[in-house]
Design an enzyme around this catalytic site. Structure first.
Site, PDB file in Angstrom:
ATOM      1  N   ARG A  46      43.369  61.134  45.692  1.00  0.00           N
ATOM      2  CA  ARG A  46      43.788  60.996  44.304  1.00  0.00           C
ATOM      3  C   ARG A  46      42.940  59.881  43.700  1.00  0.00           C
ATOM      4  O   ARG A  46      42.188  59.217  44.407  1.00  0.00           O
ATOM      5  CB  ARG A  46      45.297  60.775  44.147  1.00  0.00           C
ATOM      6  CG  ARG A  46      46.045  60.130  45.239  1.00  0.00           C
ATOM      7  CD  ARG A  46      45.740  58.659  45.458  1.00  0.00           C
ATOM      8  NE  ARG A  46      45.790  57.927  44.202  1.00  0.00           N
ATOM      9  CZ  ARG A  46      45.220  56.770  43.984  1.00  0.00           C
ATOM     10  NH1 ARG A  46      44.503  56.177  44.934  1.00  0.00           N
ATOM     11  NH2 ARG A  46      45.300  56.153  42.830  1.00  0.00           N
ATOM     12  N   GLY A  47      43.094  59.698  42.371  1.00  0.00           N
ATOM     13  CA  GLY A  47      42.208  58.762  41.681  1.00  0.00           C
ATOM     14  C   GLY A  47      41.052  59.557  41.103  1.00  0.00           C
ATOM     15  O   GLY A  47      40.412  60.345  41.814  1.00  0.00           O
ATOM     16  N   ALA A  48      40.801  59.365  39.813  1.00  0.00           N
ATOM     17  CA  ALA A  48      39.866  60.254  39.105  1.00  0.00           C
ATOM     18  C   ALA A  48      38.474  60.352  39.758  1.00  0.00           C
ATOM     19  O   ALA A  48      37.991  61.461  40.019  1.00  0.00           O
ATOM     20  CB  ALA A  48      39.765  59.821  37.642  1.00  0.00           C
ATOM     21  N   ARG A  89      44.136  69.733  39.473  1.00  0.00           N
ATOM     22  CA  ARG A  89      44.869  68.726  38.687  1.00  0.00           C
ATOM     23  C   ARG A  89      44.231  68.700  37.288  1.00  0.00           C
ATOM     24  O   ARG A  89      43.007  68.661  37.176  1.00  0.00           O
ATOM     25  CB  ARG A  89      44.788  67.329  39.330  1.00  0.00           C
ATOM     26  CG  ARG A  89      45.657  67.205  40.571  1.00  0.00           C
ATOM     27  CD  ARG A  89      45.766  65.756  41.035  1.00  0.00           C
ATOM     28  NE  ARG A  89      46.777  65.013  40.304  1.00  0.00           N
ATOM     29  CZ  ARG A  89      46.979  63.702  40.468  1.00  0.00           C
ATOM     30  NH1 ARG A  89      46.232  63.006  41.309  1.00  0.00           N
ATOM     31  NH2 ARG A  89      47.926  63.076  39.788  1.00  0.00           N
ATOM     32  N   GLN A 196      51.792  54.389  44.261  1.00  0.00           N
ATOM     33  CA  GLN A 196      50.394  54.069  44.607  1.00  0.00           C
ATOM     34  C   GLN A 196      50.162  52.560  44.670  1.00  0.00           C
ATOM     35  O   GLN A 196      49.333  52.086  45.445  1.00  0.00           O
ATOM     36  CB  GLN A 196      49.423  54.680  43.582  1.00  0.00           C
ATOM     37  CG  GLN A 196      49.329  56.182  43.613  1.00  0.00           C
ATOM     38  CD  GLN A 196      50.278  56.834  42.631  1.00  0.00           C
ATOM     39  OE1 GLN A 196      51.358  56.328  42.357  1.00  0.00           O
ATOM     40  NE2 GLN A 196      49.887  57.983  42.092  1.00  0.00           N
ATOM     41  N   ASP A 237      42.129  58.113  33.752  1.00  0.00           N
ATOM     42  CA  ASP A 237      41.799  59.457  34.251  1.00  0.00           C
ATOM     43  C   ASP A 237      40.996  60.243  33.237  1.00  0.00           C
ATOM     44  O   ASP A 237      40.288  61.194  33.587  1.00  0.00           O
ATOM     45  CB  ASP A 237      43.064  60.208  34.632  1.00  0.00           C
ATOM     46  CG  ASP A 237      43.522  59.762  36.001  1.00  0.00           C
ATOM     47  OD1 ASP A 237      44.053  58.648  36.105  1.00  0.00           O
ATOM     48  OD2 ASP A 237      43.290  60.501  36.970  1.00  0.00           O
ATOM     49  N   ASN A 247      46.099  57.354  31.442  1.00  0.00           N
ATOM     50  CA  ASN A 247      46.144  56.764  32.788  1.00  0.00           C
ATOM     51  C   ASN A 247      47.552  56.949  33.359  1.00  0.00           C
ATOM     52  O   ASN A 247      48.448  57.484  32.687  1.00  0.00           O
ATOM     53  CB  ASN A 247      45.741  55.284  32.735  1.00  0.00           C
ATOM     54  CG  ASN A 247      45.544  54.719  34.134  1.00  0.00           C
ATOM     55  OD1 ASN A 247      44.842  55.310  34.955  1.00  0.00           O
ATOM     56  ND2 ASN A 247      46.176  53.596  34.438  1.00  0.00           N
ATOM     57  N   LYS A 248      47.724  56.483  34.563  1.00  0.00           N
ATOM     58  CA  LYS A 248      48.994  56.651  35.286  1.00  0.00           C
ATOM     59  C   LYS A 248      50.196  56.317  34.407  1.00  0.00           C
ATOM     60  O   LYS A 248      50.178  55.336  33.672  1.00  0.00           O
ATOM     61  CB  LYS A 248      48.953  55.736  36.528  1.00  0.00           C
ATOM     62  CG  LYS A 248      50.174  55.751  37.413  1.00  0.00           C
ATOM     63  CD  LYS A 248      50.635  57.123  37.813  1.00  0.00           C
ATOM     64  CE  LYS A 248      49.544  57.958  38.447  1.00  0.00           C
ATOM     65  NZ  LYS A 248      49.899  59.406  38.490  1.00  0.00           N
TER      66      LYS A 248
HETATM   67  O1  MRU Z   1      47.928  60.287  40.194  1.00  0.00           O
HETATM   68  P1  MRU Z   1      46.786  59.455  40.681  1.00  0.00           P
HETATM   69  O2  MRU Z   1      47.134  58.565  41.812  1.00  0.00           O
HETATM   70  O3  MRU Z   1      45.568  60.301  40.939  1.00  0.00           O
HETATM   71  O4  MRU Z   1      46.438  58.523  39.455  1.00  0.00           O
HETATM   72  C1  MRU Z   1      45.377  57.621  39.552  1.00  0.00           C
HETATM   73  C2  MRU Z   1      45.266  56.761  38.360  1.00  0.00           C
HETATM   74  O5  MRU Z   1      46.031  56.851  37.437  1.00  0.00           O
HETATM   75  C3  MRU Z   1      44.120  55.796  38.312  1.00  0.00           C
HETATM   76  O6  MRU Z   1      44.447  54.722  37.497  1.00  0.00           O
HETATM   77  C4  MRU Z   1      42.903  56.532  37.743  1.00  0.00           C
HETATM   78  O7  MRU Z   1      42.555  57.635  38.507  1.00  0.00           O
HETATM   79  C5  MRU Z   1      41.717  55.725  37.510  1.00  0.00           C
HETATM   80  S1  MRU Z   1      41.265  54.570  38.736  1.00  0.00           S
HETATM   81  C6  MRU Z   1      40.058  55.123  39.670  1.00  0.00           C
END
Ligand code: MRU
Length: 356
Positions: A46-48, A89, A196, A237, A247-248
């Site tokens: 996970r993480g963009a 996703r 996370q 993201d 973002n999250k």
């Molecule tokens: O749902 P996730 O864990 O994939 O969400 C990740 C985030 O929201 C991060 O802040 C985002 O991907 C950017 S950080 C590399």
């Protein structure tokens, strides 16, 4: 150790299974691109930026799995793989960014044979992964100038090595500031419902011996209002052309409270996460995940059975709450419409590499 990589001996995609961290460290291996897509939707990875690199390797895997001997047949199969990977996703634009780059490359007339295409796709996936590490380092260096000795930084979700191929975005800025010898402290939002922050960010900070405290998400406003936070750093993201930042879930609330208390709020965003095609953040698709993520905490029910829950995984922070956006091309300040485009174009010209 990278979060995701190609194993050149077995010709498979390998990635750290983040669902199990911090309790079990396990590397998962995938020989089928459909399983790579599943690893993204089920959040092994996970993480963009990590999602983008994983999808790029997934496309290279799809090309290897294909029995096609003619290029037009391979292209049809790659388009099918692209649509399966793209659907994994919806919010992180790095996914479609990487897949589009792979499809465009495969379609280039300079690659006539299917083996040429297979080789080119693997090379580009490797380059996307290698570039990610290098440009995260650059962003870390750019953003570290915002951090002063003695600062306390509020951080949301996980934006470190695990959210990227290595090093990280917002957490990468924190690592860079620590590397420069600055004495810093991090308040780590636990980041319900997937935790996370509690599971992954603390794990990374602990390994680097950086001072931190884990806080309940609900405590962030208290720490900001009582003067215990100097700066808020988050990832993104997808960032729209006007600087609105998805973002999250929970990021928006942090940005509003930061503004109310005069605390600078900086997303740290590789330009691969900027979507210039979208005029504003309301056009960003927001993933809604399974309600069980809210109804349970790591596999254990926390609410009466039979009730319903809502579970948007991301929110949009309007650009008026954003102090600046840290990119590999430098720190972008308003007007974002003009300056973000310039940052994206500078990155496409490779200017961040020349400064290394
Ligand atoms: O749902 P996730 O864990 O994939 O969400 C990740 C985030 O929201 C991060 O802040 C985002 O991907 C950017 S950080 C590399």
């Amino acid at each position: 150790m990278r979060t995701v990589y190609w194993d050149y001996e077995s010709n498979t995609v390998k990635l750290i299974d983040q669902r199990k961290l911090p309790f079990v460290y396990e590397v998962a291996e995938f020989a089928d691109y459909k399983d790579v897509a599943r690893s993204i939707s089920e959040m092994y990875v996970r993480g963009a930026p990590a999602i983008g690199a994983t999808a790029a390797f997934g496309m290279a895997l799809a090309a290897r799995q294909s029995n096609a001997t003619m290029k037009h047949k391979l292209m049809r199969e790659l388009e099918e793989a692209a649509s399966i990977l793209n659907a994994a996703r919806p919010t992180a634009v790095n996914l479609s960014w990487a897949i589009t780059r792979q499809l465009q490359l495969a379609g280039d007339d300079i690659y006539q044979s299917v083996d040429d295409v297979r080789q080119a796709l693997l090379e580009l996936a490797q380059q996307i992964a290698d570039d990610d590490v290098e440009l995260n380092r650059r962003m870390g260096f750019n953003g570290a100038e915002l951090i002063s000795d003695g600062d306390t930084i509020l951080h949301h979700c996980n934006t470190g090595a695990l959210a990227t191929v290595d090093w990280g975005t917002a957490l990468g800025v924190i690592f860079a500031a620590a590397e420069q010898g600055k004495n810093i402290h991090v308040l780590v939002d636990e980041t319900r419902p997937r935790l996370q922050g509690a599971r992954l960010t603390t794990w990374e900070l602990q390994q680097r011996d950086i001072s931190f405290d884990l806080i309940a998400d609900n405590a962030a406003g208290h720490f900001m209002r009582t003067g215990q936070v100097n700066i808020v750093l988050v990832g993104s993201d997808r960032t729209a052309g006007n600087g609105d930042v998805a973002n999250k879930i929970g990021t928006y609330k942090l940005a509003v409270v930061a503004r109310e208390n005069g605390i600078p709020f900086y997303p740290v965003v590789p330009t691969s996460t900027v979507d210039l095609l979208l005029a504003h953040g309301d056009l960003i698709p927001i993933e809604e995940r399974n309600q069980n993520e809210v109804l349970m905490a790591i596999d254990r029910p926390i609410a009466p059975s039979g009730i319903t829950a809502r579970n948007p995984a991301f929110d949009v922070t309007p650009h008026r709450y954003v102090t600046g956006i840290v990119t590999e091309s430098g720190i972008v300040y308003p007007p974002f419409q003009r300056n973000l485009r310039a940052a994206v174009e500078a990155s496409q010209r490779g200017e961040w590499r020349q400064r290394n």
